[in-house]
Scaffold this active site. Sequence first.
Site, PDB file in Angstrom:
ATOM      1  N   SER A  49       0.832  -1.211   0.000  1.00 35.60           N
ATOM      2  CA  SER A  49       0.000   0.000   0.000  1.00 35.60           C
ATOM      3  C   SER A  49       0.862   1.254   0.000  1.00 35.60           C
ATOM      4  CB  SER A  49      -0.922   0.008   1.216  1.00 35.60           C
ATOM      5  OG  SER A  49      -1.711  -1.154   1.244  1.00 35.60           O
ATOM      6  N   THR A  50       1.877   1.287   0.855  1.00 33.29           N
ATOM      7  CA  THR A  50       2.784   2.437   0.900  1.00 33.29           C
ATOM      8  C   THR A  50       3.551   2.561  -0.411  1.00 33.29           C
ATOM      9  OG1 THR A  50       2.981   2.218   3.291  1.00 33.29           O
ATOM     10  CG2 THR A  50       4.713   3.472   2.186  1.00 33.29           C
ATOM     11  N   TYR A 138      -1.314 -10.186   4.825  1.00 30.78           N
ATOM     12  CA  TYR A 138      -1.184  -8.767   5.143  1.00 30.78           C
ATOM     13  C   TYR A 138      -2.496  -8.348   5.788  1.00 30.78           C
ATOM     14  CZ  TYR A 138      -0.201  -3.779   4.041  1.00 30.78           C
ATOM     15  OH  TYR A 138       0.023  -2.431   4.082  1.00 30.78           O
ATOM     16  N   LYS A 163       1.848  -9.878   8.184  1.00 31.80           N
ATOM     17  CA  LYS A 163       2.260  -8.470   8.264  1.00 31.80           C
ATOM     18  C   LYS A 163       1.064  -7.747   8.862  1.00 31.80           C
ATOM     19  CE  LYS A 163       3.575  -4.451   5.481  1.00 31.80           C
ATOM     20  NZ  LYS A 163       2.670  -3.480   6.089  1.00 31.80           N
ATOM     21  N   THR A 165      -0.811  -4.422  10.268  1.00 30.81           N
ATOM     22  CA  THR A 165      -0.879  -2.968  10.213  1.00 30.81           C
ATOM     23  C   THR A 165      -2.077  -2.534  11.042  1.00 30.81           C
ATOM     24  OG1 THR A 165       0.074  -2.922   8.007  1.00 30.81           O
ATOM     25  CG2 THR A 165      -1.137  -0.971   8.685  1.00 30.81           C
TER      26      THR A 165
END
Length: 170
Positions: A49-50, A138, A163, A165
């Site tokens: 996404s980043t 993710y 991952k 977030t």
Amino acid sequence: MPKFTSFSGVYPAMVTPFDENEELDEKRLRALINFLIERKLEGLYITGSTGESFLMSPDERKRVVEITVDEVKGRIPIIAHIGAIGTRVSIDLARHAEKAGVDAISSVPPFYWGFSGDQIHGYYADITASTSLPMLAYNVPMAALGFDIIKRIAGIDGMVGVKYTATTHH
């Protein structure tokens, strides 16, 4: 090129530089990769996404993977995010990432419609089975994987981690 069997430490979610015409800026991408490696990070997490993955075409995402693998030259592990809104595109990106030489893949869960636990499990199982690379799920707030689903997908052969977030770290 060494193959990494475990992933620990700091893997920044790398940005993808573009020029003023919204074209991938290869020179700046290579400079960024070396800047990060010089900081002694343990690895890179790319095309997430980043990294603007959802604003890039599949071909642009593939090119970022190719440039990164070429510039890293096996010095540190690379995890490529290959998630897309459809399984077919994700599998294509996963297979490309494996051929390009990344060390692992990662994907957001399917997120546009409200998918069932069986559908999310199937998505990860299909993608993970498409390559020999380790997979990290993710878990993002907009498509949060509940603990029950995380436990279930953890049983997929090749799934090695998550991952995570979050908007807070309480």
